[in-house]
Design an enzyme around this catalytic site. Structure first.
Site, short mmCIF file in Angstrom:
data_model
loop_
_atom_site.label_atom_id
_atom_site.label_comp_id
_atom_site.label_asym_id
_atom_site.label_seq_id
_atom_site.Cartn_x
_atom_site.Cartn_y
_atom_site.Cartn_z
CB CYS A 1 38.17 44.75 41.38
SG CYS A 1 39.97 44.88 41.40
NE ARG B 1 36.67 37.03 43.55
CZ ARG B 1 36.08 38.12 44.05
NH1 ARG B 1 34.84 38.04 44.50
NH2 ARG B 1 36.73 39.27 44.09
CG ASP C 1 39.79 38.22 42.57
OD1 ASP C 1 39.35 37.05 42.58
OD2 ASP C 1 39.28 39.14 43.24
#
Length: 222
Positions: free
Chosen positions: A101, A43, A41
């Site tokens: 997620c 982020r 991910d």
């Protein structure tokens, strides 16, 4: 792409010079103390999160911070972990999940990744997580269910990690420590699995302990 190129110019012109001595040493070899396994991910930035310097972390990233158990496949995960543990001699391994997620969302709702066969196949390595959620968390829904899934998946992947021969050997020697973390994107908080309480607790309250197995926790979603 232009933004990335500009970033490289800025790195070379400003950031690199004060750290040139460090990079010259790193050019001779690496000796990280921690293997950090986390999600792909965008982020999550492990170095930013931990304020680590280059050379501090050996990082493995994939969708869902998944560790296939020994014998489940010949992917790069097992090779990366083996190299970190047996060749580099890392002292700690952290598996770090995160809030919101997408991989765990896909695990809970497989119909939403049905058109992504490679993703669906990859998530089969988290089938234990899915069954735990189905059989034990029917009272949760929405974000609370997703958060619990993220937490349980960290514990499941810790168990998978223990099946890898290189990891198992070091655990017997007692010089390798495993940790389960969850990063909450919106607050910047990090929660760690605490063996004593069998819960995920704020990192400031974390008391690392080593046990032969990870004790199953009771439901207490962070």
């Amino acid at each position: 792409m232009q933004k990335l190129i500009q970033g490289i110019h800025q790195f070379q012109g400003k950031s690199f010079v004060p750290m040139q001595g460090l990079f010259e040493q790193l050019a001779k070899g690496q000796k990280p103390e921690t293997l950090f396994i986390t999600c792909s991910d965008s982020r999550i930035d492990p170095a930013l999160l931990t304020q680590a310097k280059p050379g501090d972390l050996f990082i493995l990233r994939n969708a869902g911070n998944i560790v296939p158990p020994h014998g489940a496949g010949n992917g790069g995960e097992a090779a990366t972990i083996e190299f970190a543990v047996a060749a580099l001699g890392v002292k700690d391994i952290i598996i770090c999940g995160h809030s919101h997620c997408g991989a765990m969302h896909g695990l809970l709702k497989p119909d939403q990744v049905a058109a992504l066969p490679a993703v669906s196949a990859w998530l089969s390595h988290a089938e234990t997580t899915r069954r735990i959620m189905r059989d034990n968390y029917g009272h949760l829904e929405g974000e609370r269910l997703l958060t619990a899934t993220v937490e349980e998946n960290v514990l499941v992947q810790l168990e998978n990690l223990r099946t890898l021969p290189a990891v198992g050997s070091r655990l017997v020697r007692g010089d390798l420590h495993l940790h389960g973390w969850v990063y909450k994107i919106e607050t910047g908080e990090v929660f760690a699995y605490d063996v004593e309480s069998a819960q995920f607790v704020k990192l400031a309250e974390y008391n690392p302990q080593i046990e032969p197995t990870v004790r199953r926790r009771t439901t207490n979603v962070i």
